[in-house]
Each structure stands twice: as structure tokens, then as C-alpha cells.
Write an enzyme that holds these catalytic residues in place. Structure first.
Site, PDB file in Angstrom:
ATOM      1  N   SER A 231       0.690  -1.280   0.095  1.00  0.00           N
ATOM      2  CA  SER A 231       0.019  -0.346  -0.197  1.00  0.00           C
ATOM      3  C   SER A 231       0.685   1.307  -0.096  1.00  0.00           C
ATOM      4  O   SER A 231       0.911   1.905  -0.119  1.00  0.00           O
ATOM      5  CB  SER A 231      -1.017  -0.467   1.523  1.00  0.00           C
ATOM      6  N   SER A 267      21.039  -9.450  -2.385  1.00  0.00           N
ATOM      7  CA  SER A 267      21.494  -9.894  -1.448  1.00  0.00           C
ATOM      8  C   SER A 267      20.871 -11.261  -0.749  1.00  0.00           C
ATOM      9  O   SER A 267      20.118 -11.230  -0.574  1.00  0.00           O
ATOM     10  CB  SER A 267      22.114  -8.259  -0.916  1.00  0.00           C
ATOM     11  N   LYS A 316      33.065  -1.386  -1.701  1.00  0.00           N
ATOM     12  CA  LYS A 316      34.803  -1.931  -0.898  1.00  0.00           C
ATOM     13  C   LYS A 316      35.659  -1.338  -0.830  1.00  0.00           C
ATOM     14  O   LYS A 316      36.666  -1.241   0.676  1.00  0.00           O
ATOM     15  CB  LYS A 316      34.957  -3.313  -1.992  1.00  0.00           C
ATOM     16  N   ASP A 354      36.788 -12.112   1.444  1.00  0.00           N
ATOM     17  CA  ASP A 354      36.594 -12.504  -0.043  1.00  0.00           C
ATOM     18  C   ASP A 354      37.719 -13.914  -0.084  1.00  0.00           C
ATOM     19  O   ASP A 354      37.435 -14.519  -0.872  1.00  0.00           O
ATOM     20  CB  ASP A 354      36.527 -11.307  -1.231  1.00  0.00           C
ATOM     21  N   ALA A 393      36.225  -7.004  -5.606  1.00  0.00           N
ATOM     22  CA  ALA A 393      36.179  -8.236  -5.369  1.00  0.00           C
ATOM     23  C   ALA A 393      37.610  -8.453  -5.977  1.00  0.00           C
ATOM     24  O   ALA A 393      38.513  -9.636  -5.790  1.00  0.00           O
ATOM     25  CB  ALA A 393      35.546  -8.895  -5.690  1.00  0.00           C
TER      26      ALA A 393
END
Length: 527
Positions: A231, A267, A316, A354, A393
Site C-alpha cells: 500500500s 543480496s 569495497k 573475500d 573483489a
């Protein structure tokens, strides 16, 4: 402006299904069907899903009989009702006679509705029309909706005073979050208010106000029965509030974590960390944080309530630049994937985990191909290791490959960035467009750290299929979707695949331990 750490005046501790309820904030489900029968069905669904009350949106009904329909909806509702009849000039669907609309709200009070919603613009007129004859059990919410932006803290404070002056029992203010930092002013409003307040910043950048209203003392939050059928922009589902964010367990002392990125709706991190927190009884919540400016976000949410973040594309590097201290590995890589606020002094400490997750997954894939064991050294040693992308990365994977003895090649759309990274790892640089003709040897390893192929652009790939036959193993850091076009085409050429989900799970062990101080491997594997 920063959002402070101000406890609720009292935290309810109610037993709810074996769990301690740490807040008194209600979950209200909007009911927006076009017939009374459909509305009653939706009300029952809301109850079954765990809502505390329903907002009956009369403006969605295609036909409406004031006495008959309203009485059925209120008397037959299996949950307390909030009756709203929103006009088009306040973002609703009703475009008819104003007297009829206000009469319907008056009648809803007489029929025993628990709450009615009256827009600020007509509140004085409404209270004058009822002449102070309001049933004791009925609470009037006076609401203001801003679909353009979020006003300043001073303007919001003045708005609360104006709404209170009408005679409202409950103040409702809904603004639009153009930046995630707009949410701070709403949370601050909730934490400081001496009267019941519903405070919401609409849109994806305002999601935290809907979840953290439980921490900062909001009267209610809205949760939809079915995801996507909202809504107002940005409403989560009842299921996500209760099951994903553990809404009943959020309290004044709950610590806030999240994943910082842009985009961020894809994610899976909240689906991993929130259940992990709950499984070990850790008083924390983990949110998707759609951030435009990392420095502005960290400056705004600087209180001890906000304690730990994962970092993803494209933040990052910006995250590293905001750290007070950086782990040596992250410093060498030039990017972070995890940030912790040290409890003793509030300093921001950056890490890069990572490369640990990705390199471990790639090594496992190579050992599966070769039938070797972990004790026989890294199977990456001596391999030609081609990294697509030179962002956070990409830097992590390039350094990880170098550390394992691989010969690193960096291919990037911006050649200067490729050269800069390659020089730091003693490798070679290529423009990304030349990678399709790069095949000095067979059996190479290909690593994609770009966002090409990520949901929703799942039909894209960073390299033509014909070039993939030179690679024995292909890894894609993207994990939504799990099987990207790059991986699908690599599979068709006979390469071994390593999925981004494997990196995601491996690095999650480490982040969980940093967030909670508890061992993570067994917990994460069971989620």
C-alpha cells in the site's frame, strides 16, 4: 545529524510462541481487496501469518455501502481494525465526496473500530464534526504523508507538534527516503517522542525504519500479506518481518548489522546472518543497506547501535577509505569486505575475507578435477589465473591468486586500472575486450569479479562463449543467479564450475565470527 542510542522507556517481555518478545511495536497488515468478501479472506490470512491488526483500506473497495459493509468488516474481522479511507490527494484511491468519506470514519468509530486514520489536512474539521464524542476505546491516528522527500529534523519536530495539537491519540508521519541517511531522522523522531508515533521512511532506502521501529519505539510497522502487493513503497512482508528479521526479538539493545552495496535487493546475506544470529541467541539484526555514499552513511549512523557491515559492489574501496584501522591483507588488496566497530573505542576496523572464501572454493574445484588432497600444496601454484575486473573483489582474487603461486592476468574495461592492479601482484594486464583473443595456453583458470550477468541482467556475459574452451575451471563471484550465463556456457565447453555461492558461504564463516565473537562454520553450514 546522527542517530543516537536512546533506549525505549520500557521494553515489553511477553511470551510469544516460546520466544521472548522484546518490543511492543505492532505489525499492521494493509488489506486492499476490491470486495468485502475478499477483505475478510485477507484479514484471516493476516492473522494466520502473525499480524497484530489490519488496516482496512476502504478506498480500494469498488463499491461500498456505508452501514452494511463497514459493519461486516469491523464486526467480522478476526483482528483489531484500523480503518483508513485514503483520498487521492494523500496518495490513496478515493476520489469521491469528502463528506461521505469523513462520515464513514465517524461511523467506523461508532461500530467499534480499534483505530481510524484521519489525514492532517482535514483533522481539525473531523474533530470539530464529532464534537468531542469519541468512544474511549477508539484511537485516532492523524497522518501526514510526504511522497517527495524527507524533511529536516526541525521540520519533522514541528510536524509532530501540529499533529498533536489536533487532538490525535497517535501521530503518523510517512516520508520518502531519497538517501538512506534520511532514515536516521525518522528513527531519531521515534526514539525521542513522548507520544505514540508511527514513523516510516518509504522506499527501499527507508527499509530500516520499518524493521528498526521495534528497536526505537515505533507504535506499529506495516507488513504486507503477499510480497510485492504493497500500500506504500518499501513495505516488507509479514513473513520477512517475523521470520527473516526476527521482528519480535528486536529490542532496545539489539545491535544493527547489514550489507552495504548498490544495488542491494538481490543480496542473500540477510537470509544467512539473521537465522544464524537467532540460532545462537545473538541479539543482532542484519539489514540490506542501499547506500549511495559510504562516508555519509557511517557519519550518520555513528552510534554504538550500528556495529558491523559486509561490503559489496561498488563500495569495497570506499569502505576501506573510511576505516580507522585496516587489516594488513585488506590494505594490500586495497579493498574491504567486512567492517567492525570496535566496542572499546568505536573505531572502524576493516578486513577483506573475500579472497579466503573464493580461493578456498577454487582450490577445492581444482582438487576435485585432479584428485589431489589439501596436504599436497595449492593446486593454483603455477596456473595462469585470469581475473576479470579490477574493483574490490578483483583485487582480492588477484592477491589471493598471487599468494597461492599462480601467474596472474588482470583484464578490465578500464585498462589503466588493470595495469595498476597487475603491477601490484607482479602480473600481466589486458583490456577486457582483448580477452577473447587471449589464449597463450590451455587449462587456464578464469575468474569473473565484474557485475556482468548479475540479476536482473542475467542474459549478459563478460566474455564470448568461444573463448571459454581455453579454460579448465571458471569461477563467477556473482551468486544471483547461481548459474550465470558465463557459468552455463563454460559448462557447455567442458570446464569445471565454481559458483559464487561457495565463496559467499566460505567467507560468511569469518564474518559471522567477527560480528558475534562465536565460531561460525558449523552454524553457517546448518542455515
Amino acid at each position: 545529524m546522527t542517530i543516537g542510542s536512546i533506549p525505549l522507556t520500557a521494553a515489553l517481555k511477553l511470551e510469544t510462541g516460546g520466544n521472548v518478545r522484546r518490543n511492543s511495536t505492532l505489525i499492521c497488515a494493509p488489506v486492499m481487496a476490491d470486495s468485502v468478501d475478499q477483505m475478510l479472506v485477507q484479514i484471516q490470512m493476516a492473522k494466520e501469518q502473525g499480524a497484530d491488526l489490519v488496516e482496512v483500506r476502504l478506498d480500494y473497495l469498488k463499491s461500498f455501502s456505508l452501514d452494511q459493509d463497514l459493519e461486516i468488516l469491523i464486526k467480522q474481522s478476526s483482528l483489531p481494525t484500523l480503518i483508513t479511507f485514503r483520498p487521492t490527494w494523500e496518495g490513496g484511491q478515493y476520489n469521491g465526496d469528502e463528506n461521505k468519506r469523513l462520515s464513514s470514519l465517524h461511523r467506523a468509530m461508532e461500530l467499534g473500530a480499534s483505530y481510524i486514520d484521519v489525514e492532517l489536512k482535514v483533522a481539525d474539521e473531523f474533530f470539530k464534526s464529532i464534537g468531542g464524542k469519541k468512544p474511549e476505546k477508539v484511537k485516532v491516528i492523524v497522518s501526514s504523508h510526504n511522497y517527495e522527500n524527507s524533511p529536516s529534523a526541525e521540520e519533522l519536530g514541528n510536524l509532530v507538534v501540529r499533529i498533536q495539537a489536533t487532538g490525535a491519540d497517535i501521530v503518523k508521519i510517512a516520508t520518502t527516503a531519497l538517501d538512506i541517511t534520511d532514515s536516521a531522522r525518522i528513527l531519531q523522531l521515534l526514539s525521542h517522542s513522548q507520544v505514540p508515533v508511527i514513523g516510516i521512511a518509504m522506499g527501499e532506502k527507508g527499509l530500516m525504519t520499518r524493521v528498526l521501529s521495534a528497536k526505537f519505539g515505533g507504535f506499529l510497522t506495516f507488513g504486507v500479506i503477499e510480497s510485492g502487493k504493497v500500500s506504500a513503497p518499501g513495505q516488507p512482508s509479514i513473513k520477512d518481518l517475523l521470520d527473516l528479521y526476527n521482528f519480535r526479538g528486536v529490542g532496545p539493545e539489539t545491535k544493527v548489522h547489514g550489507v552495504i552495496g548498490n544495488p542491494i535487493s538481490h543480496s542473500k546475506s540477510p537470509h544467512l546472518y539473521n537465522p544464524a544470529f537467532k540460532s545462537v541467541g545473538f541479539d543482532g539484526v542484519y539489514l540490506p543497506l542501499l547506500v549511495d555514499s559510504v562516508p555519509n552513511f557511517l557519519k550518520t549512523f555513528s552510534s554504538p547501535d550500528f556495529v558491523g557491515y559486509s561490503y559489496t559492489i561498488p563500495h569495497k574501496v570506499a569502505g576501506l577509505e573510511c576505516c580507522d584501522e585496516v587489516d594488513p591483507v585488506a590494505q594490500a588488496i586495497g579493498a574491504i569486505s567486512c567492517m567492525i566497530k570496535r566496542p572499546s573505542d568505536g573505531k572502524l576496523i576493516g578486513y577483506n575475507v573475500d579472497y579466503l572464501g573464493a580461493i578456498a572454493a577454487i582450490e577445492e574445484g581444482l582438487r576435485g578435477m585432479n584428485g589431489t588432497t589439501p596436504t599436497s600444496g595449492s593446486p593454483l601454484a603455477g596456473k595462469l589465473f585470469v581475473v576479470m575486473g579490477a574493483g574490490g573483489a578483483g583485487k582480492a582474487l588477484a592477491f589471493g591468486g598471487k599468494e597461492k603461486g599462480a601467474r596472474v592476468v588482470v583484464a578490465n574495461r578500464t585498462f589503466e586500472k588493470a595495469k595498476d592492479l597487475a603491477s601490484k601482484v607482479g602480473g600481466e594486464a589486458l583490456p577486457l575486450k582483448e580477452l577473447c583473443d587471449f589464449h597463450p595456453e590451455d587449462g587456464m583458470i578464469l575468474v569473473n569479479t565484474t557485475s556482468v550477468g548479475m540479476k536482473p541482467a542475467i542474459d549478459q556475459t563478460p566474455i564470448p562463449k568461444a573463448a571459454l574452451k581455453r579454460y579448465s575451471l571458471v569461477f563467477d563471484a556473482i551468486y544471483t543467479p547461481k548459474l550465470t550465463r558465463l557459468l552455463r556456457e563454460a559448462q557447455e565447453t567442458g570446464a569445471t564450475l565454481v559458483y559464487g555461492t561457495e565463496m559467499f558461504i566460505n567467507q560468511a564463516f569469518v564474518q559471522f565470527e567477527k560480528f558475534t565473537g562465536l565460531p561460525g562454520e558449523n552454524i553457517i553450514h546448518h542455515i
